[in-house]
Design an enzyme around this catalytic site. Structure first.
Site, PDB file in Angstrom:
ATOM      1  N   ILE B 617       0.872  -1.181   0.000  1.00 15.41           N
ATOM      2  CA  ILE B 617       0.000   0.000   0.000  1.00 15.41           C
ATOM      3  C   ILE B 617       0.906   1.227   0.000  1.00 15.41           C
ATOM      4  O   ILE B 617       1.675   1.451   0.938  1.00 15.41           O
ATOM      5  CB  ILE B 617      -0.933  -0.008   1.227  1.00 15.41           C
ATOM      6  CG1 ILE B 617      -1.811  -1.266   1.224  1.00 15.41           C
ATOM      7  CG2 ILE B 617      -1.795   1.261   1.256  1.00 15.41           C
ATOM      8  CD1 ILE B 617      -2.700  -1.440   0.018  1.00 15.41           C
ATOM      9  N   LEU B 618       0.826   2.022  -1.044  1.00 16.54           N
ATOM     10  CA  LEU B 618       1.770   3.129  -1.230  1.00 16.54           C
ATOM     11  C   LEU B 618       1.466   4.296  -0.295  1.00 16.54           C
ATOM     12  O   LEU B 618       2.380   4.971   0.176  1.00 16.54           O
ATOM     13  CB  LEU B 618       1.744   3.601  -2.682  1.00 16.54           C
ATOM     14  CG  LEU B 618       2.177   2.538  -3.703  1.00 16.54           C
ATOM     15  CD1 LEU B 618       1.840   2.987  -5.113  1.00 16.54           C
ATOM     16  CD2 LEU B 618       3.676   2.250  -3.573  1.00 16.54           C
ATOM     17  N   GLN B 626      -9.849   5.441  -1.453  1.00 15.09           N
ATOM     18  CA  GLN B 626     -10.321   4.692  -2.618  1.00 15.09           C
ATOM     19  C   GLN B 626     -11.307   3.611  -2.197  1.00 15.09           C
ATOM     20  O   GLN B 626     -12.333   3.402  -2.837  1.00 15.09           O
ATOM     21  CB  GLN B 626      -9.138   4.045  -3.339  1.00 15.09           C
ATOM     22  CG  GLN B 626      -8.222   5.030  -4.026  1.00 15.09           C
ATOM     23  CD  GLN B 626      -8.865   5.615  -5.248  1.00 15.09           C
ATOM     24  OE1 GLN B 626      -9.021   4.952  -6.254  1.00 15.09           O
ATOM     25  NE2 GLN B 626      -9.295   6.847  -5.151  1.00 15.09           N
ATOM     26  N   GLU B 693     -10.269   0.145  -7.709  1.00 18.72           N
ATOM     27  CA  GLU B 693     -11.615  -0.380  -7.943  1.00 18.72           C
ATOM     28  C   GLU B 693     -11.982  -1.565  -7.053  1.00 18.72           C
ATOM     29  O   GLU B 693     -13.138  -1.995  -7.040  1.00 18.72           O
ATOM     30  CB  GLU B 693     -11.749  -0.804  -9.419  1.00 18.72           C
ATOM     31  CG  GLU B 693     -11.620   0.371 -10.370  1.00 18.72           C
ATOM     32  CD  GLU B 693     -11.310  -0.057 -11.785  1.00 18.72           C
ATOM     33  OE1 GLU B 693     -11.944   0.439 -12.714  1.00 18.72           O
ATOM     34  OE2 GLU B 693     -10.404  -0.901 -11.977  1.00 18.72           O
TER      35      GLU B 693
END
Lengths: 328, 732
Positions: B617-618, B626, B693
């Site tokens: 996870i950046l 998101q 998404e």
């Protein structure tokens, strides 16, 4: 939006004179401006009444309230007298639109808001309300929002107001000044007209008429409620709404007032249904019978037939709530 | 001023897994952390310029005119009357006008039908005037002359074409259904959806006689430049696109759209800047819808609930000759086990607005239906819904025997169940008029990268990142800042990210959840190159170099980064064999508690949790956002969102936000999100996968399944509006 002339009324007579000459009255503009942008309404002239002195809520002689036409929905909902004596009205106002819209929308304007029928809004579709004689797109088309009571073969549009439903239940009347300076008071029951042959005519207002006040009769006994059923939790028009006031004494209903939104071509009230309740002991069977009477003449489409069982269930539940102390 | 021609290129093609986990060995400590978006304050203060906000002197405004009928040929319009109206500068129609926007990555002009009408709402003409109000009124006054022709507007009467290239079968599904201990064989329907990005489609075009500069709201500039040039018969080198900020896209801005082409055409004809903004109604009816779907799902399971077969066939629709078909069955081949399988697709052709990518095309609706079917299987077999999914997680991709790059579905299910308190849920509970129910679903989304370039310049200890990548509100500015800061050891405040300019190196763009992985990897590759050059100057291996707070350390020496002069490189990442050798996907789980009103059938989500695994996870803040957004879409998909079409003429009935019901604040309860710690070496050198998404894919099913738990009504036709629940509610 068609180019139009704008005038600002400094006195009520400016507004009635302009109206008689064909101007459309604008107050909050929350509905009219949207419709003008789409050219669903295209007045040549608008007269802005927001500077008139109609922004106060006064006490009426009989103990009721005399609400200025320019009182915003937010202010009316928050008024302590309304909250205490007419809680159904406060609830109905807060169930409508959004905070931003309620800050702009006015009491008089809310009574006159136009239907949300999809076909009324789309100028490439037929609509007898927008373009008399063009036909009704909603009949045989999308009709989820549409009325099942008080419709005609020319129009099945529903009246979208929450506020007006509560006012109808409360027995409100409308104070109107006409071009000749005369003032008349019209019961809300007589204010709206059924779609009939020409659905573009929605009220008894004539050119030059200005709504100046809405009068609420003195508060009556009984518990009040406004129950709104909708497709999302906020910012959606009613699939059905019920404004109710019921008084119970010695185990019997002594007074009942009921009005309905989302199902009628106008804020709907049926005296016969109320009469069925008065003098009776509250019971689910009684409430169901009343609902059946209310809906006996319903005319439905594929898209809104569910409003018959929905209204019945909502009415039964609302009446149960209003009579809960005795209907154990 | 740097000389761009001299800049070296560093390129990585993902042909093999990268297990070095280099980002874990950096010293700056900013990756993964929740760095707030650097563009956030600009947006809050209103100084971030969206497409219509950077207005040049002398700008004219154009408004598009819609087709009022569903099929025919436009033969002319009342041009003389319109040209005589106040402020009108021009009236345009004809062969440059698009039938519909380009599909994502099309890279060429969409169909330009030269006056042929395919659907109501198709933009047929443009009226340009001095002011917006003049243009809008003139556009409204336009009368199109039309020779009408027959149209197919009723889906129930449209013929379905089998998509043979999308059919696959293994084993004997009919036999498996016959022999199964438990089966589900049901048809599920989802309606059309629309993206409804906050910023409408907008463009301002300027033509200087040689070059067309267009400020537009786009997701994928690399493709959009070519699509725009092709639409206007220009060379790509004659088109300059600027999209520094995009106010949401959700697929609707993947391909070039009406407004940019019409504005460009008018600007070239009139020799003045021209702005065109689609109205909310035009966005709804002339850009992209998600197709409605009709999905037949068959599940066969043994006595323990283990799947022996899965069938998933879907019918969708689109305009004639439009290449996109909602990839409904995309996740079905790999999410669950079963040796007997069948997937297939059919497309109906209809004179109704174009169908294209909307918010996780494929899994958003396909997995939602499959996960409702899985709940039906859980009920039929008596196996707990979480357990049922866990025992059906395959070892390898059951459709082709490939390994997964990683498969974290079991972990995500366990984590979600724990966080939500699934085991302790109290069934049959009521709260006043509300019947309470619980439901869950799996999440998965295919993962990929696309070729992406970024130029990094290190100068005076400060870093400049340049790429034509877009930030559609998702956090691109933030994550590229973090990657560069982490790799080069500088404070994020010393990193400038310059996006959305088609003169910059070409990125993959935002879409398909691949933006962060692709553009982030190009930045990573560029930074690795700079690290090597710094290490070389210091006489050490790159792996022995520590970059932190603007200082380079190696062995016993240290130097300020500013002392290395100007270093620049173009980093390139491209998809390679790892995209084919293994099955790459992200996974997760959803858990929802709903209340169903026993009187009205109104449904309210009371709480909802998602656990997700998407590699590294950046930025846990933007990643969480998101997922929250995806889950909110899931609430809309389950309960309220539905494009309504009138089958008599195919027109979109609810073309505004009053009547197309996205969830409002009051519809969205407390949402919680967990991320699972993961590195996926097959994905890219950052071991990160797409998160954009995943939060949508299956979310709606957890709610629909909870509705069943609450009131016993199984909704197979979304959205689950009150009318579909009424008949199953208890008597009053």
């Amino acid at each position: 939006m068609r180019p139009f002339d704008y005038i600002r009324a400094e006195a009520q007579s400016d507004a009635t004179r302009a109206g008689a000459e064909g101007a459309t009255i604008i107050a909050g503009g929350t509905n009219l401006l949207d419709l003008m942008k789409l050219e669903v309404m295209a007045p040549d002239k608008v007269v802005d009444i927001t500077r008139l002195d109609l922004g106060e809520i006064g006490e009426a002689r009989d103990g009721g309230l005399r609400i200025g036409a320019l009182v915003t929905n937010s202010d009316l909902a928050a008024d302590m007298r309304v909250r205490k004596n007419y809680p159904a009205l406060s609830s109905a106002l807060l169930a409508g639109a959004s905070g931003q819209l309620r800050n702009k929308a006015t009491t008089g304007g809310n009574l006159l808001q136009r239907t949300r029928c999809y076909y009324f809004y789309d100028t490439d579709q037929p609509c007898n309300k927008r373009a008399p004689g063009s036909g009704c797109g909603a009949i045989g088309g999308a009709s989820r929002l549409h009325a099942i009571l008080g419709v005609s073969e020319n129009c099945i549009a529903s009246h979208p107001s929450d506020m007006a439903v509560a006012m109808r239940m409360l027995g409100a009347s409308v104070e109107i000044e006409s071009e000749d300076g005369e003032t008349r008071v019209v019961d809300l029951a007589e204010f709206y007209v059924l779609p009939g042959e020409d659905p573009s005519v929605e009220t008894v207002l004539k050119p030059g008429d200005l709504i100046t006040h809405v009068i609420l009769p003195a508060p009556r006994a009984g518990r009040q409620t406004y129950r709104k059923v909708r497709d999302r939790a906020s910012y959606a028009f009613a699939m059905v709404s019920v404004a109710g006031r019921v008084s119970v004494q010695d185990g019997r209903i002594t007074e009942a007032a009921l009005a309905f939104g989302g199902i009628g071509s106008q804020p709907w009230r049926d005296g016969h249904v109320e009469e069925m309740l008065v003098g009776e002991e509250p019971s689910t069977a009684l409430f169901a019978k009343a609902a059946d009477a209310l809906l006996a003449d319903a005319v439905t489409q594929d898209g809104n037939a569910f409003k018959v069982p929905l209204t019945k269930r909502t009415l039964i539940a609302t009446l149960k709530d209003l009579t809960a102390e005795i209907a154990q | 001023m740097k000389d761009l021609t001299d800049i070296p290129t560093a390129k990585v093609v993902m042909d093999k897994p990268d297990t070095r986990n280099r980002l874990d060995h950096m010293a700056q400590g900013v990756i993964h952390k929740g760095l707030p978006r650097p563009d956030g304050p600009l947006k809050v203060a209103g100084v971030a310029t969206y497409a219509h906000e950077d207005q040049p002197e002398g700008m004219l405004t154009g408004v598009l005119v819609r087709a009022p009928v569903s099929s025919g040929k436009m033969t002319g319009l009342n041009a003389e009357e319109i040209r005589a109206m106040d402020g009108v500068r021009g009236v345009f129609h004809g062969k440059t006008f698009l039938r519909n926007p380009a599909q994502g990555t099309a890279n060429e002009a969409p169909i330009q039908p030269d006056g042929e009408i395919f659907y109501i709402g198709q933009p047929m003409a443009l009226v340009v005037a001095d002011s917006f109000e003049q243009a809008r009124h003139a556009a409204k006054t336009v009368k199109l002359q039309i020779e009408r022709s027959d149209a197919v507007t009723d889906l129930s009467k449209a013929e379905a074409e089998e998509q043979e290239d999308q059919y696959s079968a293994q084993g004997d599904l009919d036999g498996a259904m016959k022999d199964a201990a438990f089966t589900v064989d049901q048809t599920y329907r989802t309606p059309g959806h629309t993206s409804n990005a906050m910023e409408p489609h907008a463009a301002i075009a300027q033509w200087d006689g040689k070059k067309l500069t267009v400020r537009a709201s786009c997701q994928m500039l690399k493709y959009n430049v070519n699509e725009l040039a092709d639409s206007l018969d220009l060379e790509p080198s004659q088109v300059h696109l600027l999209t520094p900020f995009t106010g949401g896209g959700f697929g609707a801005k993947l391909g070039i759209s009406h407004e940019a082409v019409a504005a460009g055409h008018a600007a070239m004809e009139l020799g003045a800047p021209v702005a065109v903004v689609l109205s909310r109604q035009q966005v709804a009816e002339a850009t992209m819808r998600r197709s409605e779907t009709v999905q037949q799902i068959r599940l066969a399971a043994d006595a323990e609930g283990r799947l022996t077969g899965i069938g998933h066939t879907a019918t969708v629709s689109n305009l004639p000759d439009e290449p996109f078909a909602e990839p409904v069955t995309q996740a079905t081949p790999f999410i669950y086990r079963g040796e007997n399988r069948e997937v297939g697709m059919k497309v109906k052709r209809i004179n109704s607005m174009a169908a294209g990518s909307v918010r996780a095309p494929g899994e958003a609706v396909g997995l939602t239906a499959l996960e409702i079917a899985m709940d039906e299987l859980a009920r039929a077999s008596g196996v707990d819904p979480v357990e049922l999914r866990k025992i059906n997680v395959p070892e390898v991709d059951p459709s082709d025997g490939r390994d997964f790059s990683s498969n974290t579905l079991v972990e995500a299910l366990d984590d979600g169940a724990r966080a939500f308190g699934w085991a302790d849920r109290e069934t049959g509970r009521t709260d006043g008029d509300w019947l309470i129910g619980y439901g869950m679903a799996s999440a998965t989304r295919v993962n990929m990268i696309g070729e992406s370039h970024a130029r990094i310049t290190l100068e005076d200890g400060k870093v400049l990142v340049e790429t034509d990548m877009t930030d559609v509100g998702t956090g691109t500015y933030a994550i590229l800042t973090q990657i560069a800061a982490e790799m080069l050891g500088v404070d994020p405040a010393h990193v400038t990210v310059d996006l959305g300019n088609s003169d910059h190196p070409k990125a993959a763009g935002s879409g398909g959840s691949w933006g962060a992985s692709s553009s982030g990897s190009s930045v990573f590759v560029a930074c690795e190159n700079l690290r090597s050059r710094i290490a070389e100057e210091m006489g050490v291996e790159e792996t022995d170099l520590t970059l932190q707070d603007g200082i380079a350390r190696a062995a016993n020496t240290q130097r300020e980064l500013a002392s290395f002069g100007t270093l620049a490189v173009e980093g390139v990442i491209d998809a390679g064999k790892t995209g084919e050798d293994v099955r790459q996907a992200t996974f997760g789980s959803f858990f929802a508690e709903v209340g169903v009103n026993r009187v009205s059938g109104e449904v309210r989500v009371r709480r909802m949790h998602g656990s997700f695994a998407a590699g590294r996870i950046l930025n846990e803040m933007t990643a969480r956002s998101q997922c929250l957004g995806g889950m909110t879409f899931g609430i809309g998909m389950a309960l309220t969102e539905e494009l309504m079409f009138d089958p008599r003429d195919g027109h979109l009935v609810n073309n505004d936000m009053a009547e197309y019901h996205v969830p409002v604040n009051l519809d969205v309860p407390q949402l919680t999100v967990n991320f699972l710690e993961e590195r996926d070496p097959w994905a890219n050198p950052m071991q990160a996968k797409g998160i954009g998404e995943l939060g949508i894919c299956g979310a709606g099913a957890s709610i629909v399944n909870a509705i069943y738990d609450a009131c016993g009504v199984r909704v197979r036709d979304l959205p689950a509006t009150m009318d579909k629940l009424l008949s199953g509610l208890p008597d009053l």
